[in-house]
Write a protein that holds these residues in place. Structure first.
Motif, short mmCIF file in Angstrom:
data_model
loop_
_atom_site.label_atom_id
_atom_site.label_comp_id
_atom_site.label_asym_id
_atom_site.label_seq_id
_atom_site.Cartn_x
_atom_site.Cartn_y
_atom_site.Cartn_z
N MET A 1 41.37 46.19 36.14
CA MET A 1 40.30 45.24 36.40
C MET A 1 39.49 45.75 37.59
O MET A 1 40.03 46.31 38.53
CB MET A 1 40.89 43.86 36.69
N HIS A 2 38.18 45.52 37.56
CA HIS A 2 37.29 46.00 38.61
C HIS A 2 36.61 44.82 39.31
O HIS A 2 36.30 43.80 38.69
CB HIS A 2 36.21 46.92 38.03
N SER A 3 36.36 44.99 40.61
CA SER A 3 35.60 43.97 41.36
C SER A 3 34.12 44.21 41.12
O SER A 3 33.72 45.17 40.46
CB SER A 3 35.94 44.06 42.84
N GLU A 4 33.28 43.35 41.72
CA GLU A 4 31.84 43.48 41.54
C GLU A 4 31.31 44.79 42.09
O GLU A 4 30.34 45.34 41.58
CB GLU A 4 31.12 42.30 42.20
N GLU A 5 31.92 45.32 43.16
CA GLU A 5 31.47 46.57 43.76
C GLU A 5 32.00 47.79 43.01
O GLU A 5 31.74 48.91 43.39
CB GLU A 5 31.91 46.66 45.23
N GLY A 6 32.81 47.60 41.98
CA GLY A 6 33.34 48.69 41.20
C GLY A 6 34.68 49.21 41.68
O GLY A 6 35.18 50.18 41.16
N HIS A 7 35.28 48.57 42.69
CA HIS A 7 36.60 48.99 43.18
C HIS A 7 37.68 48.48 42.25
O HIS A 7 37.58 47.40 41.66
CB HIS A 7 36.85 48.45 44.59
N GLN A 8 38.72 49.26 42.12
CA GLN A 8 39.87 48.88 41.30
C GLN A 8 40.68 47.79 42.02
O GLN A 8 41.02 47.94 43.17
CB GLN A 8 40.75 50.10 41.03
N ILE A 9 40.96 46.69 41.34
CA ILE A 9 41.80 45.63 41.89
C ILE A 9 43.22 45.88 41.42
O ILE A 9 43.48 46.00 40.23
CB ILE A 9 41.32 44.25 41.44
N SER A 10 44.14 45.97 42.39
CA SER A 10 45.52 46.31 42.04
C SER A 10 46.24 45.14 41.39
O SER A 10 45.87 43.98 41.56
CB SER A 10 46.29 46.75 43.29
N LYS A 11 47.30 45.45 40.67
CA LYS A 11 48.13 44.41 40.06
C LYS A 11 48.74 43.53 41.14
O LYS A 11 48.85 42.32 40.97
CB LYS A 11 49.22 45.05 39.19
N GLN A 12 49.14 44.13 42.27
CA GLN A 12 49.71 43.36 43.37
C GLN A 12 48.71 42.33 43.91
O GLN A 12 49.08 41.20 44.21
CB GLN A 12 50.16 44.28 44.51
N THR A 13 47.45 42.72 44.02
CA THR A 13 46.42 41.79 44.49
C THR A 13 46.25 40.65 43.51
O THR A 13 46.15 39.48 43.90
CB THR A 13 45.08 42.53 44.69
N LEU A 14 46.23 40.97 42.22
CA LEU A 14 46.10 39.93 41.21
C LEU A 14 47.31 38.99 41.22
O LEU A 14 47.17 37.77 41.09
CB LEU A 14 45.92 40.54 39.82
N ASP A 15 48.51 39.56 41.39
CA ASP A 15 49.72 38.73 41.46
C ASP A 15 49.67 37.82 42.68
O ASP A 15 50.02 36.64 42.60
CB ASP A 15 50.97 39.61 41.52
N ALA A 16 49.23 38.34 43.82
CA ALA A 16 49.16 37.54 45.05
C ALA A 16 48.12 36.43 44.94
O ALA A 16 48.25 35.39 45.59
CB ALA A 16 48.84 38.44 46.24
N ALA A 17 47.10 36.62 44.10
CA ALA A 17 46.06 35.61 43.95
C ALA A 17 46.59 34.32 43.32
O ALA A 17 45.97 33.27 43.42
CB ALA A 17 44.91 36.16 43.11
N ASP A 18 47.75 34.39 42.70
CA ASP A 18 48.36 33.21 42.10
C ASP A 18 49.10 32.36 43.13
O ASP A 18 49.60 31.29 42.79
CB ASP A 18 49.35 33.61 41.00
#
Length: 84
Positions: A1-18
């Motif tokens: 998954m990519h952020s608006e700036e085109g940076h890769q969002i890590s699985k850990q970041t997505l998990d922490a968002a929960d």
């Protein structure tokens, strides 16, 4: 998954968002989780209000190094605003 700036969002970041992690000294038996979350949301709104006020009056930080002068300089504009 990519952020608006085109940076890769890590699985850990997505998990922490929960998660919502709050650290408090309140006793669990005295406050329900929903109450702690409500208090936190209220506190956050107050913080945003102070940030907005500081921006409006151009306060970048406490002036000088004298503690009494600093307290007067920081609390004065807010006291004036709150009594208006």
């Amino acid at each position: 998954m990519h952020s608006e700036e085109g940076h890769q969002i890590s699985k850990q970041t997505l998990d922490a968002a929960d998660w919502v992690i709050l650290v408090t000294s309140l006793k669990q038996k005295d406050f329900a989780t929903a109450d702690v979350l409500a208090l936190y949301r209220l506190r956050w709104r107050i913080e945003l209000g102070f940030k907005r006020l500081k921006s409006l009056i151009g306060l970048k930080g406490p002036p000088g190094t004298d503690e009494q002068l600093r307290q007067t300089s920081c609390s004065g504009p807010f006291a004036d605003y709150s009594t208006a």
